[in-house]
Design an enzyme around this catalytic site. Structure first.
Site, PDB file in Angstrom:
ATOM      1  N   HIS A  29       0.797  -1.238   0.000  1.00 31.15           N
ATOM      2  CA  HIS A  29       0.000   0.000   0.000  1.00 31.15           C
ATOM      3  C   HIS A  29       0.830   1.290   0.000  1.00 31.15           C
ATOM      4  O   HIS A  29       0.481   2.256   0.678  1.00 31.15           O
ATOM      5  CB  HIS A  29      -0.938   0.011   1.209  1.00 31.15           C
ATOM      6  CG  HIS A  29      -2.079  -0.957   1.112  1.00 31.15           C
ATOM      7  ND1 HIS A  29      -2.577  -1.428  -0.091  1.00 31.15           N
ATOM      8  CD2 HIS A  29      -2.846  -1.534   2.091  1.00 31.15           C
ATOM      9  CE1 HIS A  29      -3.594  -2.244   0.153  1.00 31.15           C
ATOM     10  NE2 HIS A  29      -3.778  -2.330   1.455  1.00 31.15           N
ATOM     11  N   HIS A  67      -9.747   2.611   0.530  1.00 31.23           N
ATOM     12  CA  HIS A  67      -9.741   1.481   1.463  1.00 31.23           C
ATOM     13  C   HIS A  67     -10.814   1.630   2.545  1.00 31.23           C
ATOM     14  O   HIS A  67     -10.587   1.266   3.699  1.00 31.23           O
ATOM     15  CB  HIS A  67      -8.353   1.349   2.095  1.00 31.23           C
ATOM     16  CG  HIS A  67      -7.992  -0.030   2.535  1.00 31.23           C
ATOM     17  ND1 HIS A  67      -8.470  -0.591   3.690  1.00 31.23           N
ATOM     18  CD2 HIS A  67      -7.191  -0.970   1.971  1.00 31.23           C
ATOM     19  CE1 HIS A  67      -7.956  -1.809   3.839  1.00 31.23           C
ATOM     20  NE2 HIS A  67      -7.186  -2.067   2.802  1.00 31.23           N
ATOM     21  N   GLU A 127     -11.946  -2.841  -2.855  1.00 30.80           N
ATOM     22  CA  GLU A 127     -10.836  -2.039  -3.362  1.00 30.80           C
ATOM     23  C   GLU A 127     -10.732  -2.201  -4.880  1.00 30.80           C
ATOM     24  O   GLU A 127      -9.958  -3.020  -5.387  1.00 30.80           O
ATOM     25  CB  GLU A 127      -9.538  -2.460  -2.674  1.00 30.80           C
ATOM     26  CG  GLU A 127      -9.597  -2.369  -1.151  1.00 30.80           C
ATOM     27  CD  GLU A 127      -8.487  -3.150  -0.482  1.00 30.80           C
ATOM     28  OE1 GLU A 127      -7.300  -2.955  -0.858  1.00 30.80           O
ATOM     29  OE2 GLU A 127      -8.788  -3.979   0.404  1.00 30.80           O
TER      30      GLU A 127
END
Length: 351
Positions: free
Chosen positions: A107, A181, A316
């Site tokens: 991420h 997210h 996502e």
């Protein structure tokens, strides 16, 4: 849904000088988010009786977002997901990234988009309100090639549709996979876990994961498995399943589903019968990671309750960094000067 009356966008200063924005439409739907990390802190939508409740996980105290290791509500990039061995190759050159999850890069690392302050520009149109967030990720930061200019726009309309538009361009060949997210819970104000959320996904294939949650290289058919959401089923079915892939990720889902058709259309439907709420997800992304919060940090003070496993589900929408190893799925590589343009719309309704 009628005539525009009071579509509004307001902002206020909060913890550490962060700005919190509030979008509201005539139906009473409210979306709140920060310029810090583009973090969505609350989405309030009506249940079947018109009662407004929050349907995303958010901290009770804004200051807790400064240590948002679960990425609650955050914009994620430059590449969402796990890059195996924290390295990738472009044009014969290997780029090494920060190892922030075991030997892998997750991420965007410590300089990821979830913890930068974005430049924010509110706007209004005849039927919408929103905020355009912009940020430059400089060349070489955490090993990424190219100066990457990113714009993410949050827009609310009169039909209870919340749109996230992603744009990016780089001056060198690079990698990009942007997403949000947010953890959704349509029961409202965390009244229940997501076990009884019924989900339908326009997908025939998903990507197999190893024990480190890194793609094995196998793209598997969903047919005959707990990953077949084509006709819809409850998340509880997979959470309780003995299927090896459900067990591998901690009993649930943390997998990338490839959409059958990547054209912009409705790809996901979520319903929660107790509240009557529904959420439709339209996107032109090639797929999405569905994560059922199997490893959500427990005991965090949230607005409406305390965190625990399965309290939310993430959708996502994105391309997968697995494409750096697999040439059979849509790529996350972005050529110099090429425009990255993606859109995801979350529309809320009732049964």
């Amino acid at each position: 849904m009628g005539i525009l009356k009071k579509m509004t966008c307001t902002q206020e200063s909060t913890y550490n000088g962060w700005q919190q924005f509030t979008l509201e439409n005539d139906q009473g739907m409210v979306v709140q988010f920060l310029d810090y990390g583009g973090i969505i802190t609350s989405i309030q939508v009506p249940d079947r009786n018109g009662k407004l409740e929050n349907v995303v996980l958010g901290f009770e105290q804004v200051s807790d977002y400064s240590h948002n290791t679960n990425y609650l509500g955050a914009l994620v990039g430059p590449v969402a997901g796990r890059i195996a061995q924290a390295a990738f190759e472009i044009n014969g050159q290997t780029y090494s990234l920060e190892k922030n999850e075991a030997n892998h890069h997750l991420h965007g690392g410590s300089n990821g988009f979830h913890q930068v302050i974005w430049q924010a520009a509110p706007f209004e149109t005849a039927q919408t309100v929103g905020v355009r967030l912009t940020h430059r990720h400089p060349a070489g930061l955490d090993g990424h090639p190219g100066n990457l200019d990113v714009a993410v726009t949050y827009t609310l309309d009169q039909n209870n549709a919340f749109t996230i538009t992603y744009e990016a361009v780089s001056d060198q060949d690079t990698v990009v996979a942007l997403t949000n997210h947010s953890y959704f819970n349509l029961s409202g104000n965390l009244q229940d876990t997501v076990h009884q959320h019924q989900v339908t996904i326009n997908s025939e294939k998903f990507i197999e994961l190893d024990a480190d949650l890194i793609p094995t290289g196998q793209v598997l058919p969903v047919a005959g498995t707990p990953f077949d959401f084509q006709q819809g089923h409850y998340l509880a079915d997979g959470i309780a399943a003995a299927h090896e892939q459900n067990v591998t990720v901690g009993n649930g889902y943390d997998h990338y589903f490839l959409f059958r058709d990547p054209a912009f259309q409705a790809q996901v439907l979520v319903t929660e019968k107790q509240s009557g709420r529904t959420m439709t997800i339209e996107t032109n992304q090639p797929g999405m990671v569905m994560y059922t919060a199997n490893a959500l940090t427990e005991g965090m003070p949230l607005a409406g309750g305390t965190s625990k496993n399965y309290l939310g589900v993430c959708f996502e929408t994105q391309a997968s960094p697995a494409s750096l190893e697999l040439d059979t799925i849509p790529s996350v590589k972005l050529a110099a000067g090429e425009r990255y343009e993606k859109k995801t719309v979350f529309t809320f309704g009732n049964l």
